[in-house]
Design an enzyme around this catalytic site. Structure first.
Site: not given
Ligand code: CP3
Length: 346
Positions: A28, A32, A41, A78, A154
């Site tokens: 990540r 944000r 975004r 994602d 999920y």
């Molecule tokens: O920088 C990076 O790591 C690359 C992008 C990336 C994202 N998600 C972007 C993202 C990667 C590799 C992921 C993987 C991901 N997504 C996982 C596996 C890793 C982990 O965290 O366990 C999972 C379970 C997800 C599913 C997911 N996506 C959730 C549960 C959420 C909501 C929680 C949160 O942090 O907002 C997301 C949203 C998400 N994925 C965001 C980002 C940058 C936030 C979106 C935003 O509000 O801008």
């Protein structure tokens, strides 16, 4: 077509060398906590729109590398893009995380359309080509997908959940239905990662964020076996391209996972004792992790001490410095800069 493949510390480590100081990138790392990400975004309108806009997704991928100089960039996307591409609904609600329809029965299997994926993920593949062309050749570009169990979890819950009890129960109460969903996801995941490699990523990582909630028997069946299928498909189509597994919360199940799978590296969560975990991995597999994201949020002495402890435990080993889970959104960007400097000082 795509830019040159990477040849820096990250790829050398994945290829078998013990590089010191170790390469560093952060799960990540785009997100944000960065004001430039929040601006991007806002321009895109939503997280999903950003993921599907190649110019902006490429910019989001490169932003942290430009600011901090990590050794790897991870594709901005994602894990839930794959079910979305299969025709399953997906929405990211502000402050709520992902919301999906609930996968509940045989009729839902028929709603999944593997034939849609190639066209649906075209913007992701275009993002990859743009990023690889923009990155310096010593920075690795990582593609990724969710592991079948985590993606299924999920889908079955209809979003995030505290302990994914509904998904874990379906695996046991309806093994036929669950097995067919897993088989479909395994096949789609392998093909999706193969397409990412063809588009230009240097290595791929498979996130099994909730694998550690499974019992050892079910972990073998639903985390290890599907990962073996994905890895076999990739080894056949793209021999030599490194694959990283991340069976989060696997604890003592790490040893079996590492022994069974031909992985270049395995992600270690914050609770992994590095002395023990690197021993379980053996010499053939690099470790990747495992700083507490809260230490990065805290900064100062906590960050200095936790970072030093990881460097001390990993010294002389094949290791990729990372967090144990993703960067927390409240993290001050300056703490990330400080962490990278500490890792580079070895
Ligand atoms: O920088 C990076 O790591 C690359 C992008 C990336 C994202 N998600 C972007 C993202 C990667 C590799 C992921 C993987 C991901 N997504 C996982 C596996 C890793 C982990 O965290 O366990 C999972 C379970 C997800 C599913 C997911 N996506 C959730 C549960 C959420 C909501 C929680 C949160 O942090 O907002 C997301 C949203 C998400 N994925 C965001 C980002 C940058 C936030 C979106 C935003 O509000 O801008």
């Amino acid at each position: 077509m795509t830019g040159a493949a990477a040849n820096g510390p990250m790829m050398r480590t994945l290829g078998g060398e013990a590089v010191w100081p170790p390469p560093v990138w952060l799960m990540r790392q785009a997100g944000r906590y960065l004001p430039e990400y929040r601006a991007l975004r806002a321009q895109a309108g939503s997280f999903l729109a950003l993921c599907l806009d190649p110019a902006r997704a490429a910019e989001a991928t490169v932003q942290p590398v430009r600011r901090f100089g990590m050794d790897a960039a991870i594709l901005f996307s994602d894990i839930l893009i794959l079910p979305w591409a299969l025709g399953w609904g997906l929405e990211f609600r502000e402050g709520e995380g992902p919301v999906l329809p609930r996968f509940a029965g045989e009729a839902d299997l028929a709603r999944l359309e593997p034939g849609r994926v190639a066209a649906a993920v075209a913007p992701v593949l275009e993002t990859i080509a743009r990023v690889r062309a923009a990155l310096a050749p010593d920075v690795a570009l990582l593609g990724f997908a969710g592991a079948p169990f985590t993606v299924a979890a999920y889908m079955i819950e209809g979003g995030g959940a505290r302990d994914f009890a509904r998904a874990r129960a379906m695996a046991q109460a309806e093994p036929g239905l669950f097995g067919r969903l897993m088989a479909l996801l395994e096949e789609a995941t392998g093909r999706y990662l193969s397409a990412q490699i063809a588009a230009g990523v240097d290595a791929v990582m498979v996130f099994d964020s909730w694998a550690g909630l499974l019992s050892p028997r079910l972990f073998a069946r639903h985390a290890v076996t599907p990962m073996a299928g994905v890895a076999a498909l990739l080894a056949q189509r793209h021999p030599g391209v490194p694959v990283i597994g991340f069976p989060r919360l696997a604890g003592s199940m790490l040893g079996g996972y590492a022994r069974a799978l031909p992985l270049a590296a395995i992600g270690l969560d914050t609770g992994a004792d590095l002395e023990v975990a690197l021993g379980l991995l053996g010499a053939g597999t690099a470790g990747q992790g495992n700083l507490d994201p809260a230490a990065l949020l805290a900064g100062g002495r906590a960050l200095a001490e936790e970072t030093a402890a990881i460097l001390a435990a990993a010294r002389g080993r094949r290791f990729v410095f990372n967090l144990g889970h993703g960067v927390l959104p409240e993290t001050p960007p300056a703490h990330v800069g400080e962490l990278i400097a500490r890792v580079r000082a070895g």
